[in-house]
Write an enzyme that holds these catalytic residues in place. Structure first.
Site, PDB file in Angstrom:
ATOM      1  N   HIS A  52       7.996  10.445  16.668  1.00 29.58           N
ATOM      2  CA  HIS A  52       6.769  10.969  16.049  1.00 29.58           C
ATOM      3  C   HIS A  52       5.588  10.074  16.412  1.00 29.58           C
ATOM      4  CE1 HIS A  52       3.778  10.547  12.809  1.00 29.58           C
ATOM      5  NE2 HIS A  52       4.017  11.794  12.456  1.00 29.58           N
ATOM      6  N   ASN A  53       5.791   8.758  16.300  1.00 32.82           N
ATOM      7  CA  ASN A  53       4.714   7.822  16.619  1.00 32.82           C
ATOM      8  C   ASN A  53       4.406   7.798  18.109  1.00 32.82           C
ATOM      9  OD1 ASN A  53       4.996   7.304  13.910  1.00 32.82           O
ATOM     10  ND2 ASN A  53       4.936   5.091  14.116  1.00 32.82           N
ATOM     11  N   HIS A 111      24.340   3.999  48.823  1.00 30.33           N
ATOM     12  CA  HIS A 111      24.603   4.509  47.476  1.00 30.33           C
ATOM     13  C   HIS A 111      25.207   5.914  47.501  1.00 30.33           C
ATOM     14  CE1 HIS A 111      22.626   1.145  45.507  1.00 30.33           C
ATOM     15  NE2 HIS A 111      21.634   1.263  46.366  1.00 30.33           N
ATOM     16  N   VAL A 113       0.826  -1.205   0.000  1.00 32.90           N
ATOM     17  CA  VAL A 113       0.000   0.000   0.000  1.00 32.90           C
ATOM     18  C   VAL A 113       0.863   1.260   0.000  1.00 32.90           C
ATOM     19  CG1 VAL A 113      -1.700   1.324   1.305  1.00 32.90           C
ATOM     20  CG2 VAL A 113      -1.924  -1.159   1.137  1.00 32.90           C
ATOM     21  N   MET A 114       1.833   1.338   0.922  1.00 35.39           N
ATOM     22  CA  MET A 114       2.685   2.521   0.997  1.00 35.39           C
ATOM     23  C   MET A 114       3.592   2.633  -0.229  1.00 35.39           C
ATOM     24  SD  MET A 114       2.200   4.510   3.631  1.00 35.39           S
ATOM     25  CE  MET A 114       3.750   5.365   3.900  1.00 35.39           C
ATOM     26  N   LYS A 121       1.537  -1.299  16.874  1.00 40.67           N
ATOM     27  CA  LYS A 121       2.500  -1.955  15.989  1.00 40.67           C
ATOM     28  C   LYS A 121       3.929  -1.939  16.503  1.00 40.67           C
ATOM     29  CE  LYS A 121       0.020  -1.689  11.600  1.00 40.67           C
ATOM     30  NZ  LYS A 121       0.080  -1.274  10.180  1.00 40.67           N
ATOM     31  N   GLY A 144       2.098   9.566   7.214  1.00 43.44           N
ATOM     32  CA  GLY A 144       0.957  10.110   6.482  1.00 43.44           C
ATOM     33  C   GLY A 144       0.039   9.046   5.936  1.00 43.44           C
ATOM     34  N   GLU A 178       2.307  10.674  18.702  1.00 42.34           N
ATOM     35  CA  GLU A 178       0.996  10.307  18.143  1.00 42.34           C
ATOM     36  C   GLU A 178       0.175   9.497  19.150  1.00 42.34           C
ATOM     37  OE1 GLU A 178      -0.070   6.961  14.910  1.00 42.34           O
ATOM     38  OE2 GLU A 178       1.146   8.612  14.108  1.00 42.34           O
ATOM     39  N   LYS A 199      11.187   9.310  13.467  1.00 39.54           N
ATOM     40  CA  LYS A 199       9.879   8.750  13.112  1.00 39.54           C
ATOM     41  C   LYS A 199       9.300   7.950  14.272  1.00 39.54           C
ATOM     42  CE  LYS A 199       6.404   7.360  10.512  1.00 39.54           C
ATOM     43  NZ  LYS A 199       5.889   6.165  11.156  1.00 39.54           N
TER      44      LYS A 199
END
Length: 457
Positions: free
Chosen positions: A186-187, A434, A10-11, A260, A130, A190, A183
């Site tokens: 970016h996601n 620590h 598709v892309m 995803k 996009g 999103e 990217k």
């Protein structure tokens, strides 16, 4: 100008048509011959077939291209990328040829591939956002790699990308695999923006009793002003949809949210780099929680349903809170990119990064000018800051879930009010020695400052 493209899903198909339309002569290949036939048919129907050459194998592709070659890969992330790269090496690509991974690959794979193939060809990465529509008519394109390879094709990609106020949304944002990292972030942004919009909808729908259409009208009104964005606009449209029984479409959709992987990668890399992006992480976990009944721990994680309370929300305050929360989601993402760039020496240009997001991508928004002004601008938003405090408190008191809204308020409060870190660090030293740092800068232990009863320890 000649470019090759491997992968006509598709892309790939839509990007191919876009590039041909912009004047690029394209050599295209897909292991599924029907994909090539479909692309050729589409190109013929639009009078562009003279600039398209479908090949039957990668060897033919390499032979058809003049050196130095530029080959784009739009294949699924993972082993298939390496398989295609290895086939291209066997087919005769050379050191000056550039292979660009345009899929949603993990940036760490890009770093490894750049080293793996450095004596075979130049490996570069490019994140594309996009969806199918953007790929066809102008996506956001976040490229990375050495300048040399990009110089010969950059002008064409500037034409193929979306544009905003006359400026292209294509940019070589930095070195190495920074394009895929940008990217990925970016996601992650999103994820946060989508969840934030969903939480505001939840507050208005259940907290105040408004119908989906009434919430759609509110979102639509916001979209006509400074909050205009792609995600808010589509949310308004979705909430206005009904079936033939006048039932809200949103009420007919299962509550489980898919993912995803790029949002998860964002959260994981933020934790590894030690950079706080709580709004982005909360959005990832919110998706995981919608799928909790499918996990092996379902019985341990499922609780009885609880009643919720109505709330009285002032719409202007809600708008102000939403405005600031949206800006902070972007700022957290940019902080992550800046931190990774410093760690990996990528020299990422944040202004170029923001320019790629101005149009064509999912997180495009008119208020990105405000995001670009940075922390100094956010510090002036006193009214919005107070609104975020108030709305977040009201939202939590309703008994409903607001992971991103609450996390964003906590993020801002942590950075702008006194911290409780001194007690946590004292606890760490108490049981683990620590070490602590005093206000004077001295490094010591609690026992150096006060005698602690051994029995208590």
């Amino acid at each position: 100008m000649q470019v090759a493209l491997v992968g006509l899903g598709v892309m790939g198909k839509n990007l191919a048509l876009n590039m041909i339309e912009k004047g690029i002569t394209l050599v295209a290949y897909d292991k599924n011959p029907h994909a090539g036939e479909e692309l050729l048919s589409c190109a013929k129907s639009q009078g562009m077939a003279d600039r398209l050459h479908i090949v039957s194998d990668l060897g033919d592709m390499v032979r058809r291209l003049e050196a130095p070659r530029s080959i784009l890969l739009l294949v699924p992330a993972g082993e298939l990328v390496d398989a295609v790269c290895n086939e291209l090496v066997e087919a005769g690509v050379q050191c000056n040829d550039m292979i660009v991974d345009c899929g949603n690959s993990n940036y760490k794979d890009g770093i490894n591939r750049k080293l793996k193939y450095q004596n075979k060809f130049e490996f570069a990465t490019m994140g594309i956002s996009g969806g199918a529509e953007g790929a066809r008519h102008g996506p956001a394109m976040m490229a990375s790699g050495s300048e040399g390879g990009w110089e010969r094709i950059e002008p064409w990609f500037e034409k193929a990308a979306a544009s905003y106020n006359g400026e292209s949304c294509f940019a070589r944002v930095g070195q190495s695999a920074s394009g895929h990292f940008v990217k990925m972030v970016h996601n992650g942004i999103e994820y946060a923006l989508m969840q934030l919009i969903a939480e505001v909808y939840q507050l208005l729908r259940i907290g105040t009793g408004r119908s989906p259409k009434e919430v759609a009208d509110i979102f639509n009104e916001w979209s006509e002003g400074q909050l205009n964005s792609y995600l808010l606009s589509i949310s308004s449209h979705i909430l206005s949809l009904e079936n033939n029984k006048q039932e809200p479409l949103v009420d007919l959709i299962d509550n489980k949210v898919g993912a995803k992987g790029t949002g998860l990668w964002t959260a994981q890399n933020a934790l590894e780099l030690g950079i706080a992006v709580p709004s982005l992480v909360a959005a990832v976990q919110a998706r995981h929680l919608t799928n909790v009944c499918d996990t092996t721990a379902a019985q341990e994680m499922t609780y009885a349903t609880k009643a919720t309370s109505k709330v009285d929300i002032e719409l202007d305050e809600l708008k102000d809170a939403f405005t600031l929360a949206s800006l902070l989601a972007y700022r957290q993402g940019l902080a992550l990119i800046k931190g990774a760039s410093r760690t990996h020496q990528w020299k990422v240009d944040l202004s170029k990064t923001l320019q790629t997001w101005r149009a064509g991508c999912i997180i495009r928004a008119d208020y990105l000018d405000s995001v670009a002004q940075g922390v100094e601008f956010i510090d002036t938003l006193e009214k919005e800051s107070n609104a975020l405090r108030k709305v977040a408190g009201q939202a939590v008191m309703s008994g409903l879930a607001f992971p991103v809204l609450a996390s964003t308020q906590t993020y801002l409060a942590t950075l702008t009010t006194p911290s409780n870190g001194h007690l946590v660090q004292a606890q760490r030293d108490y049981f683990g020695e620590h070490g602590i740092k005093t206000h004077s800068g001295e490094i010591c232990h609690l026992t150096d400052l006060v005698e602690i009863d051994a029995k208590v320890r």
